[in-house]
Design an enzyme around this catalytic site. Structure first.
Site, PDB file in Angstrom:
ATOM      1  N   GLU A 245     -31.575   4.409  16.486  1.00 20.46           N
ATOM      2  CA  GLU A 245     -30.310   4.932  17.018  1.00 20.46           C
ATOM      3  C   GLU A 245     -29.994   4.274  18.360  1.00 20.46           C
ATOM      4  O   GLU A 245     -28.877   3.819  18.590  1.00 20.46           O
ATOM      5  CB  GLU A 245     -30.420   6.455  17.182  1.00 20.46           C
ATOM      6  CG  GLU A 245     -29.220   7.066  17.876  1.00 20.46           C
ATOM      7  CD  GLU A 245     -29.294   8.597  17.985  1.00 20.46           C
ATOM      8  OE1 GLU A 245     -30.076   9.201  17.236  1.00 20.46           O
ATOM      9  OE2 GLU A 245     -28.575   9.150  18.828  1.00 20.46           O
ATOM     10  N   ARG A 271      -0.731 -13.445  34.228  1.00 19.22           N
ATOM     11  CA  ARG A 271      -0.096 -12.633  35.283  1.00 19.22           C
ATOM     12  C   ARG A 271      -0.096 -13.429  36.598  1.00 19.22           C
ATOM     13  O   ARG A 271      -1.156 -13.904  37.033  1.00 19.22           O
ATOM     14  CB  ARG A 271      -0.892 -11.325  35.442  1.00 19.22           C
ATOM     15  CG  ARG A 271      -0.547 -10.518  36.667  1.00 19.22           C
ATOM     16  CD  ARG A 271       0.735  -9.754  36.479  1.00 19.22           C
ATOM     17  NE  ARG A 271       1.040  -8.906  37.643  1.00 19.22           N
ATOM     18  CZ  ARG A 271       2.239  -8.459  37.929  1.00 19.22           C
ATOM     19  NH1 ARG A 271       3.275  -8.773  37.163  1.00 19.22           N
ATOM     20  NH2 ARG A 271       2.430  -7.695  38.983  1.00 19.22           N
ATOM     21  N   GLN A 282     -10.541 -15.586  43.710  1.00 17.28           N
ATOM     22  CA  GLN A 282     -11.980 -15.452  43.466  1.00 17.28           C
ATOM     23  C   GLN A 282     -12.380 -14.011  43.112  1.00 17.28           C
ATOM     24  O   GLN A 282     -13.267 -13.790  42.292  1.00 17.28           O
ATOM     25  CB  GLN A 282     -12.743 -15.909  44.708  1.00 17.28           C
ATOM     26  CG  GLN A 282     -14.154 -16.323  44.414  1.00 17.28           C
ATOM     27  CD  GLN A 282     -14.822 -16.882  45.660  1.00 17.28           C
ATOM     28  OE1 GLN A 282     -15.022 -16.164  46.643  1.00 17.28           O
ATOM     29  NE2 GLN A 282     -15.140 -18.156  45.634  1.00 17.28           N
TER      30      GLN A 282
END
Ligand SMILES: Cc1cc2nc3c(=O)[nH]c(=O)nc-3n(C[C@H](O)[C@H](O)[C@H](O)COP(=O)(O)OP(=O)(O)OC[C@H]3O[C@@H](n4cnc5c(N)ncnc54)[C@H](O)[C@@H]3O)c2cc1C
Length: 392
Positions: A245, A271, A282
């Site tokens: 799991e 953008r 940066q």
């Protein structure tokens, strides 16, 4: 360890991504808001074979080896935008089916594993209780001997898939806690047994398309044939299964990290502010670099676990590291994606805020990352790192 995927694994990856993109998660924004389980998408997963990927062909599954299963789950997490649906699949496989695969009798496999593999039954894991979270041995639900079988009484909470599940793996007390770890036993319980009641949990933050429930047992008669393993071996059954799991549940999160990285690169290059693409700053580009590093390290850890499991080798240390690293990394990556997208990331429209909400569950379920760090320290020989024995 050979990190090169085989041609079959590469083809599988391509097919799973194409399936997930074309067929799954188209209504995720609305389903998330409504807290609705996408039952049609679940059916599509069943038809594609997802619900039986690791289950042996003899029981109707695909019989994928562990490494191939990791590759397929990662591809599902990458292609499917509905993390809740993928989480529901994971609970079905790693909270329920795997218990039957590893510990079920031939009769239990025939009766439950086969329909789980084809998706005609839905599986869940009912372990947590109000007073038994990290401390699994504190489970208070009782299974008392009654004639040929047992009578189950108690209540389980936070059960993923609970409201839609047919089969539960349930941990209950069959003895006194003074008996050490031997007071617990695991059972296969079905939702149609007398005295089983399921109600929805209180609303939750993320993974909202995977329904969560409270499951109560009121004098539920459970046949002895539904005991998983021997009476008193519940904790050992759990401990022998939880590493599956811990690692495999998190394979799709690696895919989600890649999806978030790609969306963030697209945004950072398209953008513009101050006359240039924001990726040129940066502060933005370094976040993208760190997202890539986390993605590749997470993938390497997961593939190593898949490989160790395929070779039948012990992987407790690696699965614990994978659980911690992948779930923490996804939170950091989703948070970076939000930062890079600015206000657009905060709006529900683009789905970035949903990814962050979904990611925040990872460090909690499957054993909290704090407890896992204690487990890791104990595996390194630091005794007492967990203060007591028997955590999840
Ligand atoms: C999205 C989601 C899905 C889930 N699905 C299931 C499910 O399908 N089935 C199920 O049974 N349960 C499920 N759970 C419950 C989950 O397994 C538990 O939340 C988890 O085991 C922790 O238990 P708890 O929430 O009671 O926290 P607690 O155990 O109360 O812990 C609270 C805090 O204390 C810390 N803590 C506790 N003990 C220690 C320790 N020894 N050392 C260091 N720190 C410690 C924890 O790290 C945590 O920060 C789910 C939870 C979530 C969030």
């Amino acid at each position: 360890m050979d990190l090169e995927l085989s041609p079959e694994q590469r083809r599988l990856r391509t097919e799973v991504i194409a399936f997930a993109r074309a067929e799954l998660g188209h209504d995720v924004a609305a389903d998330d808001q409504a807290g609705r389980f996408p039952s049609q998408d679940w059916r599509r997963c069943a038809d594609f074979g997802v619900l039986g990927w690791p289950i042996p062909q003899a029981y109707g599954g695909s019989g994928f080896d562990p490494l191939t299963t990791v590759v397929a789950l990662e591809a599902l997490g990458y292609g499917c935008r509905d993390n809740g649906l993928v989480f529901a699949v994971n609970n079905h496989l790693w909270g329920c089916a795997i218990y039957l695969m590893l510990h079920g009798t031939a009769e239990q496999k025939e009766r439950y594993l086969r329909p789980l593999a084809t998706g005609s039954l839905i599986g869940a894991h009912a372990l947590s209780e109000e007073q038994a979270g990290s401390d699994v041995l504190a489970v208070a639900t009782t299974a008392k001997r009654d004639g040929d079988g047992y009578r189950l009484d108690g209540s389980k909470c936070f059960v993923s898939n609970g409201p839609v599940a047919d089969v539960f793996i349930v941990m209950a007390r069959t003895g006194d806690r003074a008996a050490g770890q031997d007071h617990l036993s695991a059972f296969v319980v079905t939702s149609d047994m007398p005295g089983v009641a399921v109600r929805r949990e209180r609303p939750k933050m993320g993974l909202r398309t995977a329904p969560m429930g409270v499951v109560t047992f009121d004098g539920t008669p459970v046949p002895a044939a539904n005991l998983l393993g021997r009476e008193g071996s519940g904790y050992r059954v759990f401990a022998a299964t939880i590493d599956w799991e811990r690692a495999f549940m998190f394979a799709p999160q690696v895919g989600a990290m890649e999806r978030l990285l790609e969306a963030s690169v697209r945004h950072a290059t398209s953008r513009h502010q101050f006359g240039q693409a924001i990726g040129g700053f940066q502060a933005v580009s370094h976040q993208l670099a760190d997202m890539k590093i986390r993605l590749e390290l997470a993938r390497m850890l997961l593939y190593r676990v898949g490989w160790l499991k395929r070779e039948g080798r012990l992987a407790l240390l690696e699965t614990t590291m994978a659980k911690i690293f992948v779930s923490d990394s996804l939170v950091q990556t989703a948070s970076s994606a939000m930062t890079i997208h600015g206000a657009r990331g905060y709006l529900t429209e683009d789905g970035i805020e949903r990814e962050l909400r979904d990611a925040l569950g990872g460090p909690i379920y499957g054993g909290t990352n704090a407890v896992q760090r204690g487990v890791l320290a104990e595996l390194l020989g630091v005794s007492g790192a967990l203060h007591h024995r028997g955590p999840r």
